[in-house]
Each structure stands twice: as C-alpha cells, then as structure tokens.
Design an enzyme around this catalytic site. Sequence first.
Site, PDB file in Angstrom:
ATOM      1  N   ASP A  56       4.032  38.346   3.539  1.00  0.00           N
ATOM      2  CA  ASP A  56       2.684  38.378   4.133  1.00  0.00           C
ATOM      3  C   ASP A  56       2.438  37.078   4.884  1.00  0.00           C
ATOM      4  O   ASP A  56       2.031  36.075   4.312  1.00  0.00           O
ATOM      5  CB  ASP A  56       1.629  38.573   3.044  1.00  0.00           C
ATOM      6  CG  ASP A  56       0.240  38.804   3.627  1.00  0.00           C
ATOM      7  OD1 ASP A  56       0.030  38.522   4.829  1.00  0.00           O
ATOM      8  OD2 ASP A  56      -0.631  39.287   2.895  1.00  0.00           O
ATOM      9  N   HIS A 116      -3.884  32.585   5.188  1.00  0.00           N
ATOM     10  CA  HIS A 116      -3.465  31.994   3.923  1.00  0.00           C
ATOM     11  C   HIS A 116      -2.738  30.662   4.078  1.00  0.00           C
ATOM     12  O   HIS A 116      -2.280  30.099   3.076  1.00  0.00           O
ATOM     13  CB  HIS A 116      -2.581  32.990   3.177  1.00  0.00           C
ATOM     14  CG  HIS A 116      -3.192  34.350   3.071  1.00  0.00           C
ATOM     15  ND1 HIS A 116      -4.354  34.587   2.374  1.00  0.00           N
ATOM     16  CD2 HIS A 116      -2.831  35.547   3.613  1.00  0.00           C
ATOM     17  CE1 HIS A 116      -4.672  35.870   2.469  1.00  0.00           C
ATOM     18  NE2 HIS A 116      -3.767  36.468   3.221  1.00  0.00           N
TER      19      HIS A 116
END
Length: 301
Positions: free
Chosen positions: A189, A194
């Site tokens: 991911d 993030h």
Amino acid sequence: MPIDAAGALGAAPRVREIAWDHKDVQLYHLGIGAGRPATDPGELRYTLESRLHVLPSFATVAGGGAPGVIRALSVPGVDVDLARVLHGGQRLRLHRAVPVRGRATAAARVVAAYDKGTAAVLVLRTEVTDADGPLWTDEAEVYVRGEGGWGGERGPSGRPSPPPAEPADHVAERALREDQALLYRLSGDWNPLHADPEFAARAGFERPVLHGLCSYGVTLKTVVDTLLDGDVTRVRAYRTRFAGVVYPGETLRVRMWRPAGTERYGAESGGAREAGEIRVAVSAVERDDAPVLADTVVRYG
C-alpha cells in the site's frame, strides 16, 4: 460526473494472478508489530520460517499490488481524487486457512454503490481461488468525500454502533512504532497519505496516518494471541468499521468481549473446541481513547 454508479456496477470483474511466499508473510507480520519480544515462542510463529503460521488478515495484502480501497478507484465509471478517499470498512471471510506459500486467482468487482448525498460509498468484493477451490473473500468499503448526489440508493447507515455497555472481558494495549506505516507500506500500500506530510496535509490530516488495514491486522493478532491460544486457523471471518485515524507511535487499546454462551463442535486433537464470535473495540490511548475500530467482530471455530 466522477462516479458513474451504473458503469461501476456493470463492469466485468477484474481478474489477476497473485502469488506469495514466506518472505511476504513475514514482512506483513513485522509490519503489524509481530516479533516483540523477538525470541518469544509465540512471536516466532509469525516471524520464523520454520514455525510460520499465517495470520488471516494477510489476505488483504497477499500478492502485493494496491489494496482493495485503491483498486476500487480504477474500476470503469470511477474517477476521483485519491485525497478524497477514506477506507470505511473491511470484511474478510476465510474458506480455508491461508497457506504460507500460494498461487491463486483474484477476481474483483464493485458489488454496491451508495449515494450518501455529500459522499459516495463503493464496496469492492474480491474472490480468491486456488487450484483446490475458494480460499477467501474480502470486501473493502470505500468512502469518497464530495462524490454523492446522483440520486442512488443510500445504503446502510455508516454510523458506528457504540461498544457493549458492560466492561470488556479482556483488555490489551499494543504500542505502535513511529515507523510502523513506513514498514507496513512495504507490503504493497503505497498511498502517500501514510508517508508524505504534504499529501497528508492536503487530505486534511496534521501528519501521515497509519494504514487502516495495519490497525486491522494488529487487532486480529491481539485477539488471536489473547483469546484463541495463538491458533490462526480458528479464525473464520473478521469485519470492522474504521471509526478514526491512528498516528504511528500511538498505543492501541483493544477491548474484547466473549459471548456468554458458546457452541462446541467435534473433537480435534483429542478435544472439543468452542465456536462463536468475539466483539472488539479499539481506541487510541494517547487521545483519550478516541475510537479507531468499531463494529468489529471476529468469528472463530
């Protein structure tokens, strides 16, 4: 219009071949905090190839590639800004234990598109099958801000239910590393939310946030280790709703409720085993127990 619900729902399943081995499993386990303490026999089940067991939530990253919440954005009829996208919920059903090494076919399609007025919700279902038959089914619920209003079905309420009123049967705390998101993203991911502070700010966050699926994995491992004797094969299904963000370096408080009555079924290894559901609520300790995961249930056998 950025979301063409009819086009998304009518699109043919997208099929891809996936494969994984022990290195992928070990990396995922490290990404959700396994291996502390490094020599603990219980942790070696997640980190040492000669003893390796696969936590079922590994299914959400098996084969690498973008997670379901991102793959939903490449479906015909969907054209939205990634900064407007949130992962609303995740459901996983196991047909068999996830093997340490595997090769399978994953077929994904949008099975629901809900119009929330100020937002849209897409549900991407992925069916994974290997040479021996179905392995698992997972569903990612994708919340897209600012993309509703086409007059479609509103769908189920997106408001999380409160946790049980009675005190939890078990409470565990799990401290997250400050680099937890940087480690977890190596499983596939690569969403900059993030890792990139500028992208996180554009999405409305003060700093990069932890992947929801990382919290999802941490929580399942906590339940398995606390209530299922570390036996990953007992998990039958696992669902949650993402109720709030987690920042790397925070501590998760995992509260668990076991049902008062449980079923028992045929002897395995010389004795009967329970079957039932465990309800779970997860919060961030440092932010006055701000909710993180809600409506969370682990079904086991």
